[in-house]
Design a protein around this motif. Structure first.
Motif, PDB file in Angstrom:
ATOM      1  N   LYS A  11     -30.439  86.710 -78.472  1.00  0.00           N
ATOM      2  CA  LYS A  11     -29.727  87.257 -77.309  1.00  0.00           C
ATOM      3  C   LYS A  11     -28.416  86.538 -76.973  1.00  0.00           C
ATOM      4  CE  LYS A  11     -32.606  90.471 -75.835  1.00  0.00           C
ATOM      5  NZ  LYS A  11     -32.240  91.850 -75.701  1.00  0.00           N
ATOM      6  N   ASN A  12     -28.385  85.198 -77.093  1.00  0.00           N
ATOM      7  CA  ASN A  12     -27.210  84.437 -76.658  1.00  0.00           C
ATOM      8  C   ASN A  12     -26.754  83.453 -77.730  1.00  0.00           C
ATOM      9  OD1 ASN A  12     -27.022  85.453 -73.889  1.00  0.00           O
ATOM     10  ND2 ASN A  12     -28.974  84.407 -73.605  1.00  0.00           N
ATOM     11  N   LEU A  13     -25.447  83.224 -77.752  1.00  0.00           N
ATOM     12  CA  LEU A  13     -24.837  82.280 -78.688  1.00  0.00           C
ATOM     13  C   LEU A  13     -23.991  81.293 -77.898  1.00  0.00           C
ATOM     14  CD1 LEU A  13     -23.511  84.825 -81.347  1.00  0.00           C
ATOM     15  CD2 LEU A  13     -25.669  83.577 -81.399  1.00  0.00           C
ATOM     16  N   GLN A  14     -24.009  80.036 -78.341  1.00  0.00           N
ATOM     17  CA  GLN A  14     -23.155  79.034 -77.717  1.00  0.00           C
ATOM     18  C   GLN A  14     -22.306  78.389 -78.800  1.00  0.00           C
ATOM     19  OE1 GLN A  14     -25.084  75.676 -75.803  1.00  0.00           O
ATOM     20  NE2 GLN A  14     -23.406  75.538 -74.332  1.00  0.00           N
ATOM     21  N   PHE A  15     -21.010  78.265 -78.531  1.00  0.00           N
ATOM     22  CA  PHE A  15     -20.072  77.689 -79.480  1.00  0.00           C
ATOM     23  C   PHE A  15     -19.915  76.192 -79.241  1.00  0.00           C
ATOM     24  CE2 PHE A  15     -19.065  82.161 -78.946  1.00  0.00           C
ATOM     25  CZ  PHE A  15     -19.101  82.591 -80.256  1.00  0.00           C
ATOM     26  N   GLU A  16     -19.261  75.524 -80.179  1.00  0.00           N
ATOM     27  CA  GLU A  16     -19.088  74.068 -80.097  1.00  0.00           C
ATOM     28  C   GLU A  16     -18.386  73.631 -78.814  1.00  0.00           C
ATOM     29  OE1 GLU A  16     -18.339  71.961 -84.118  1.00  0.00           O
ATOM     30  OE2 GLU A  16     -17.545  73.984 -84.370  1.00  0.00           O
ATOM     31  N   ASP A  17     -17.500  74.476 -78.286  1.00  0.00           N
ATOM     32  CA  ASP A  17     -16.765  74.107 -77.068  1.00  0.00           C
ATOM     33  C   ASP A  17     -17.605  74.285 -75.798  1.00  0.00           C
ATOM     34  OD1 ASP A  17     -16.845  76.865 -76.778  1.00  0.00           O
ATOM     35  OD2 ASP A  17     -14.660  77.146 -76.822  1.00  0.00           O
ATOM     36  N   GLY A  18     -18.868  74.716 -75.957  1.00  0.00           N
ATOM     37  CA  GLY A  18     -19.756  74.879 -74.815  1.00  0.00           C
ATOM     38  C   GLY A  18     -19.795  76.285 -74.257  1.00  0.00           C
ATOM     39  N   LYS A  19     -18.889  77.145 -74.723  1.00  0.00           N
ATOM     40  CA  LYS A  19     -18.840  78.517 -74.219  1.00  0.00           C
ATOM     41  C   LYS A  19     -20.049  79.300 -74.730  1.00  0.00           C
ATOM     42  CE  LYS A  19     -15.948  82.642 -74.281  1.00  0.00           C
ATOM     43  NZ  LYS A  19     -14.740  83.257 -74.823  1.00  0.00           N
ATOM     44  N   MET A  20     -20.773  79.954 -73.802  1.00  0.00           N
ATOM     45  CA  MET A  20     -21.924  80.758 -74.168  1.00  0.00           C
ATOM     46  C   MET A  20     -21.609  82.227 -73.903  1.00  0.00           C
ATOM     47  SD  MET A  20     -25.917  80.570 -73.011  1.00  0.00           S
ATOM     48  CE  MET A  20     -26.239  79.018 -73.791  1.00  0.00           C
ATOM     49  N   ILE A  21     -21.995  83.076 -74.861  1.00  0.00           N
ATOM     50  CA  ILE A  21     -21.757  84.517 -74.722  1.00  0.00           C
ATOM     51  C   ILE A  21     -23.026  85.275 -75.109  1.00  0.00           C
ATOM     52  CG2 ILE A  21     -19.280  84.363 -75.203  1.00  0.00           C
ATOM     53  CD1 ILE A  21     -20.000  85.534 -78.049  1.00  0.00           C
ATOM     54  N   PRO A  22     -23.150  86.519 -74.621  1.00  0.00           N
ATOM     55  CA  PRO A  22     -24.214  87.364 -75.166  1.00  0.00           C
ATOM     56  C   PRO A  22     -23.901  87.624 -76.637  1.00  0.00           C
ATOM     57  CG  PRO A  22     -23.294  88.308 -73.143  1.00  0.00           C
ATOM     58  CD  PRO A  22     -22.416  87.163 -73.549  1.00  0.00           C
ATOM     59  N   ALA A  23     -24.912  87.553 -77.494  1.00  0.00           N
ATOM     60  CA  ALA A  23     -24.682  87.722 -78.930  1.00  0.00           C
ATOM     61  C   ALA A  23     -24.071  89.091 -79.242  1.00  0.00           C
ATOM     62  CB  ALA A  23     -25.990  87.543 -79.689  1.00  0.00           C
ATOM     63  N   SER A  24     -24.366  90.085 -78.434  1.00  0.00           N
ATOM     64  CA  SER A  24     -23.820  91.432 -78.659  1.00  0.00           C
ATOM     65  C   SER A  24     -22.302  91.470 -78.497  1.00  0.00           C
ATOM     66  CB  SER A  24     -24.467  92.427 -77.705  1.00  0.00           C
ATOM     67  OG  SER A  24     -24.214  92.047 -76.367  1.00  0.00           O
ATOM     68  N   LYS A  25     -21.736  90.463 -77.849  1.00  0.00           N
ATOM     69  CA  LYS A  25     -20.280  90.417 -77.600  1.00  0.00           C
ATOM     70  C   LYS A  25     -19.552  89.506 -78.584  1.00  0.00           C
ATOM     71  CE  LYS A  25     -20.682  92.746 -73.700  1.00  0.00           C
ATOM     72  NZ  LYS A  25     -20.531  94.170 -73.766  1.00  0.00           N
ATOM     73  N   TYR A  26     -20.193  89.132 -79.695  1.00  0.00           N
ATOM     74  CA  TYR A  26     -19.598  88.165 -80.623  1.00  0.00           C
ATOM     75  C   TYR A  26     -18.202  88.582 -81.064  1.00  0.00           C
ATOM     76  CZ  TYR A  26     -18.766  85.050 -84.504  1.00  0.00           C
ATOM     77  OH  TYR A  26     -18.208  84.119 -85.331  1.00  0.00           O
ATOM     78  N   PHE A  27     -18.036  89.817 -81.494  1.00  0.00           N
ATOM     79  CA  PHE A  27     -16.734  90.241 -82.009  1.00  0.00           C
ATOM     80  C   PHE A  27     -15.728  90.542 -80.909  1.00  0.00           C
ATOM     81  CE2 PHE A  27     -19.375  91.117 -85.798  1.00  0.00           C
ATOM     82  CZ  PHE A  27     -18.693  90.305 -86.673  1.00  0.00           C
ATOM     83  N   SER A  28     -16.186  90.681 -79.679  1.00  0.00           N
ATOM     84  CA  SER A  28     -15.249  90.935 -78.587  1.00  0.00           C
ATOM     85  C   SER A  28     -15.061  89.695 -77.722  1.00  0.00           C
ATOM     86  CB  SER A  28     -15.744  92.101 -77.727  1.00  0.00           C
ATOM     87  OG  SER A  28     -17.025  91.838 -77.221  1.00  0.00           O
ATOM     88  N   ALA A  29     -15.575  88.553 -78.180  1.00  0.00           N
ATOM     89  CA  ALA A  29     -15.509  87.315 -77.385  1.00  0.00           C
ATOM     90  C   ALA A  29     -14.080  86.846 -77.166  1.00  0.00           C
ATOM     91  CB  ALA A  29     -16.311  86.210 -78.052  1.00  0.00           C
ATOM     92  N   ASP A  30     -13.196  87.110 -78.128  1.00  0.00           N
ATOM     93  CA  ASP A  30     -11.815  86.639 -78.000  1.00  0.00           C
ATOM     94  C   ASP A  30     -10.939  87.573 -77.187  1.00  0.00           C
ATOM     95  OD1 ASP A  30     -12.426  84.393 -79.457  1.00  0.00           O
ATOM     96  OD2 ASP A  30     -11.852  85.307 -81.367  1.00  0.00           O
ATOM     97  N   GLU A  31     -11.442  88.780 -76.928  1.00  0.00           N
ATOM     98  CA  GLU A  31     -10.648  89.731 -76.174  1.00  0.00           C
ATOM     99  C   GLU A  31     -10.635  89.316 -74.712  1.00  0.00           C
ATOM    100  OE1 GLU A  31     -12.259  93.614 -76.704  1.00  0.00           O
ATOM    101  OE2 GLU A  31     -12.097  93.519 -78.886  1.00  0.00           O
TER     102      GLU A  31
END
Length: 151
Positions: free
Chosen positions: A113-133
């Motif tokens: 359901k969720n992903l967290q990046f090295e910088d600490g930012k957590m997003i819903p996994a469904s938004k992976y490709f739209s995370a930078d928008e």
């Protein structure tokens, strides 16, 4: 009974515990929580779930450490989604509307359901490709005046 009687009489031996090897650090360390992809889906799910929240099961995606949170076994047909190559995985993951689908070596699926990046930012996994928008906030003329008054 003898031990209880020794304690009751105040005659039980007292052996000080050695401090060598004693630690207050948690047993689990982040470097030990990397996901090994050569496992069945149930084992992947248990690994992710077992490391949820601390220290967090992680893998490498696009040369970046990504931590997985909130997994569940997915017993359905393979959903539609955008492929996401995952280092070490035999099959790319799928970013779907419900999250990130990853595959065990048995072909079964796990939904994250969720992903967290090295910088600490957590997003819903469904938004992976739209995370930078990012969308810019556009103010009306009235809102701009209020913002200026507040400044």
């Amino acid at each position: 009974v003898e031990a209880v009687n020794l304690i009751a009489d105040g005659k039980a031996p007292r052996i000080p515990q050695p401090e060598e090897g004693a630690t207050y650090e948690g047993i689990q360390k982040k470097e030990n929580a990397e996901i090994s992809w050569d496992q069945p889906a149930a084992a992947l799910h248990n690994w992710i779930r077992g490391h949820d929240k601390v220290p967090g099961a992680w893998t490498t995606i696009n040369e970046q450490m990504v931590t997985f949170y909130g997994s569940s076994l997915l017993d359905a047909s393979v959903p539609a989604g955008q492929e996401l190559p995952i280092k070490g995985a035999s099959k790319p993951g799928l970013v779907t509307k419900n999250g990130l689908v990853v595959f065990g070596n048995d072909g079964k699926m796990v939904l994250v359901k969720n992903l967290q990046f090295e910088d600490g930012k957590m997003i819903p996994a469904s938004k992976y490709f739209s995370a930078d928008e990012t969308t810019a906030l556009e103010l009306t003329e009235e809102e701009k005046k209020i913002a200026e008054d507040i400044r």
